[in-house]
Motif scaffolding. Structure first.
Motif, PDB file in Angstrom:
ATOM      1  N   GLU A   1       0.836  -1.206   0.000  1.00 16.71           N
ATOM      2  CA  GLU A   1       0.000   0.000   0.000  1.00 16.71           C
ATOM      3  C   GLU A   1       0.868   1.252   0.000  1.00 16.71           C
ATOM      4  O   GLU A   1       0.587   2.213  -0.716  1.00 16.71           O
ATOM      5  CB  GLU A   1      -0.918   0.004   1.221  1.00 16.71           C
ATOM      6  N   ARG A   2       1.918   1.227   0.783  1.00 17.19           N
ATOM      7  CA  ARG A   2       2.815   2.385   0.851  1.00 17.19           C
ATOM      8  C   ARG A   2       3.457   2.645  -0.505  1.00 17.19           C
ATOM      9  O   ARG A   2       3.575   3.787  -0.941  1.00 17.19           O
ATOM     10  CB  ARG A   2       3.878   2.160   1.921  1.00 17.19           C
ATOM     11  N   GLN A   3       3.882   1.599  -1.195  1.00 15.13           N
ATOM     12  CA  GLN A   3       4.497   1.760  -2.511  1.00 15.13           C
ATOM     13  C   GLN A   3       3.509   2.326  -3.525  1.00 15.13           C
ATOM     14  O   GLN A   3       3.889   3.093  -4.401  1.00 15.13           O
ATOM     15  CB  GLN A   3       5.069   0.436  -3.005  1.00 15.13           C
ATOM     16  N   GLN A   4       2.234   1.938  -3.413  1.00 13.83           N
ATOM     17  CA  GLN A   4       1.206   2.404  -4.345  1.00 13.83           C
ATOM     18  C   GLN A   4       0.730   3.816  -4.030  1.00 13.83           C
ATOM     19  O   GLN A   4       0.362   4.556  -4.933  1.00 13.83           O
ATOM     20  CB  GLN A   4       0.007   1.465  -4.322  1.00 13.83           C
ATOM     21  N   MET A   5       0.731   4.191  -2.776  1.00 10.81           N
ATOM     22  CA  MET A   5       0.079   5.435  -2.366  1.00 10.81           C
ATOM     23  C   MET A   5       1.023   6.582  -2.025  1.00 10.81           C
ATOM     24  O   MET A   5       0.606   7.731  -2.031  1.00 10.81           O
ATOM     25  CB  MET A   5      -0.814   5.167  -1.149  1.00 10.81           C
ATOM     26  N   VAL A   6       2.266   6.306  -1.706  1.00 12.11           N
ATOM     27  CA  VAL A   6       3.174   7.338  -1.222  1.00 12.11           C
ATOM     28  C   VAL A   6       4.377   7.437  -2.144  1.00 12.11           C
ATOM     29  O   VAL A   6       5.000   6.433  -2.489  1.00 12.11           O
ATOM     30  CB  VAL A   6       3.652   7.027   0.218  1.00 12.11           C
ATOM     31  N   SER A   7       4.690   8.673  -2.555  1.00 10.14           N
ATOM     32  CA  SER A   7       5.905   8.903  -3.338  1.00 10.14           C
ATOM     33  C   SER A   7       6.614  10.126  -2.783  1.00 10.14           C
ATOM     34  O   SER A   7       6.005  10.993  -2.153  1.00 10.14           O
ATOM     35  CB  SER A   7       5.575   9.077  -4.820  1.00 10.14           C
ATOM     36  N   TYR A   8       7.908  10.164  -3.022  1.00 12.43           N
ATOM     37  CA  TYR A   8       8.745  11.220  -2.474  1.00 12.43           C
ATOM     38  C   TYR A   8       9.412  11.975  -3.614  1.00 12.43           C
ATOM     39  O   TYR A   8      10.015  11.367  -4.497  1.00 12.43           O
ATOM     40  CB  TYR A   8       9.811  10.619  -1.548  1.00 12.43           C
ATOM     41  N   ALA A   9       9.309  13.295  -3.571  1.00 12.96           N
ATOM     42  CA  ALA A   9       9.938  14.134  -4.584  1.00 12.96           C
ATOM     43  C   ALA A   9      11.367  14.448  -4.178  1.00 12.96           C
ATOM     44  O   ALA A   9      11.730  14.352  -2.997  1.00 12.96           O
ATOM     45  CB  ALA A   9       9.135  15.426  -4.756  1.00 12.96           C
ATOM     46  N   GLY A  10      12.181  14.838  -5.124  1.00 13.58           N
ATOM     47  CA  GLY A  10      13.572  15.156  -4.869  1.00 13.58           C
ATOM     48  C   GLY A  10      13.771  16.311  -3.900  1.00 13.58           C
ATOM     49  O   GLY A  10      14.791  16.402  -3.223  1.00 13.58           O
ATOM     50  N   ASN A  11      12.780  17.194  -3.804  1.00 12.31           N
ATOM     51  CA  ASN A  11      12.893  18.345  -2.906  1.00 12.31           C
ATOM     52  C   ASN A  11      12.427  18.024  -1.484  1.00 12.31           C
ATOM     53  O   ASN A  11      12.352  18.908  -0.644  1.00 12.31           O
ATOM     54  CB  ASN A  11      12.109  19.531  -3.454  1.00 12.31           C
ATOM     55  N   GLY A  12      12.071  16.766  -1.224  1.00 13.93           N
ATOM     56  CA  GLY A  12      11.638  16.364   0.107  1.00 13.93           C
ATOM     57  C   GLY A  12      10.134  16.327   0.283  1.00 13.93           C
ATOM     58  O   GLY A  12       9.637  15.890   1.323  1.00 13.93           O
ATOM     59  N   ASP A  13       9.382  16.784  -0.717  1.00 15.84           N
ATOM     60  CA  ASP A  13       7.923  16.745  -0.627  1.00 15.84           C
ATOM     61  C   ASP A  13       7.435  15.301  -0.675  1.00 15.84           C
ATOM     62  O   ASP A  13       8.047  14.438  -1.307  1.00 15.84           O
ATOM     63  CB  ASP A  13       7.274  17.520  -1.773  1.00 15.84           C
ATOM     64  N   ILE A  14       6.335  15.062  -0.006  1.00 20.46           N
ATOM     65  CA  ILE A  14       5.693  13.756  -0.001  1.00 20.46           C
ATOM     66  C   ILE A  14       4.373  13.882  -0.736  1.00 20.46           C
ATOM     67  O   ILE A  14       3.594  14.812  -0.488  1.00 20.46           O
ATOM     68  CB  ILE A  14       5.447  13.265   1.443  1.00 20.46           C
ATOM     69  N   HIS A  15       4.106  12.967  -1.654  1.00 20.59           N
ATOM     70  CA  HIS A  15       2.850  12.943  -2.397  1.00 20.59           C
ATOM     71  C   HIS A  15       2.088  11.682  -1.994  1.00 20.59           C
ATOM     72  O   HIS A  15       2.609  10.573  -2.101  1.00 20.59           O
ATOM     73  CB  HIS A  15       3.113  12.954  -3.902  1.00 20.59           C
ATOM     74  N   ILE A  16       0.862  11.887  -1.511  1.00 21.29           N
ATOM     75  CA  ILE A  16       0.045  10.783  -1.037  1.00 21.29           C
ATOM     76  C   ILE A  16      -1.216  10.700  -1.886  1.00 21.29           C
ATOM     77  O   ILE A  16      -1.927  11.691  -2.057  1.00 21.29           O
ATOM     78  CB  ILE A  16      -0.328  10.960   0.449  1.00 21.29           C
ATOM     79  N   GLN A  17      -1.465   9.519  -2.427  1.00 20.39           N
ATOM     80  CA  GLN A  17      -2.691   9.297  -3.184  1.00 20.39           C
ATOM     81  C   GLN A  17      -3.756   8.792  -2.229  1.00 20.39           C
ATOM     82  O   GLN A  17      -3.566   7.784  -1.553  1.00 20.39           O
ATOM     83  CB  GLN A  17      -2.450   8.300  -4.304  1.00 20.39           C
ATOM     84  N   SER A  18      -4.864   9.508  -2.186  1.00 21.43           N
ATOM     85  CA  SER A  18      -5.970   9.169  -1.299  1.00 21.43           C
ATOM     86  C   SER A  18      -7.235   9.099  -2.144  1.00 21.43           C
ATOM     87  O   SER A  18      -7.171   8.718  -3.304  1.00 21.43           O
ATOM     88  CB  SER A  18      -6.066  10.246  -0.207  1.00 21.43           C
ATOM     89  N   ILE A  19      -8.367   9.473  -1.573  1.00 15.59           N
ATOM     90  CA  ILE A  19      -9.620   9.502  -2.320  1.00 15.59           C
ATOM     91  C   ILE A  19     -10.402  10.744  -1.906  1.00 15.59           C
ATOM     92  O   ILE A  19     -10.499  11.061  -0.720  1.00 15.59           O
ATOM     93  CB  ILE A  19     -10.451   8.207  -2.103  1.00 15.59           C
TER      94      ILE A  19
END
Length: 76
Positions: free
Chosen positions: A36-54
């Motif tokens: 789930e973490r691999q599918q929903m959470v990604s990290y940008a090079g600048n340290g930002d976190i992107h979370i896919q939700s609904i």
């Protein structure tokens, strides 16, 4: 560092939390499985976190139309 939430079904920007220092436990990320973490959470090079939700609209659409679960992307 910012945390950005996007709907995984329609791509809508749900919201962002800027300039925060938070632990994954306070976001509930520790409750996700590794898959789930691999599918929903990604990290940008600048340290930002992107979370896919609904988003609320997609959640309502899925509740009204359970067969929509077979689709990866919804348009509303």
């Amino acid at each position: 560092m910012a945390i950005h939430y996007h709907c995984r079904h329609c791509g809508t920007n749900i919201g962002s939390l800027d300039r925060l220092s938070v632990h994954s436990e306070s976001l509930g990320l520790h409750k996700l499985t590794e898959e789930e973490r691999q599918q929903m959470v990604s990290y940008a090079g600048n340290g930002d976190i992107h979370i896919q939700s609904i988003c609320e609209d997609c959640q309502e659409a899925l509740e009204r139309n359970p067969d929509f679960h077979q689709h990866d992307y919804l348009i509303h």
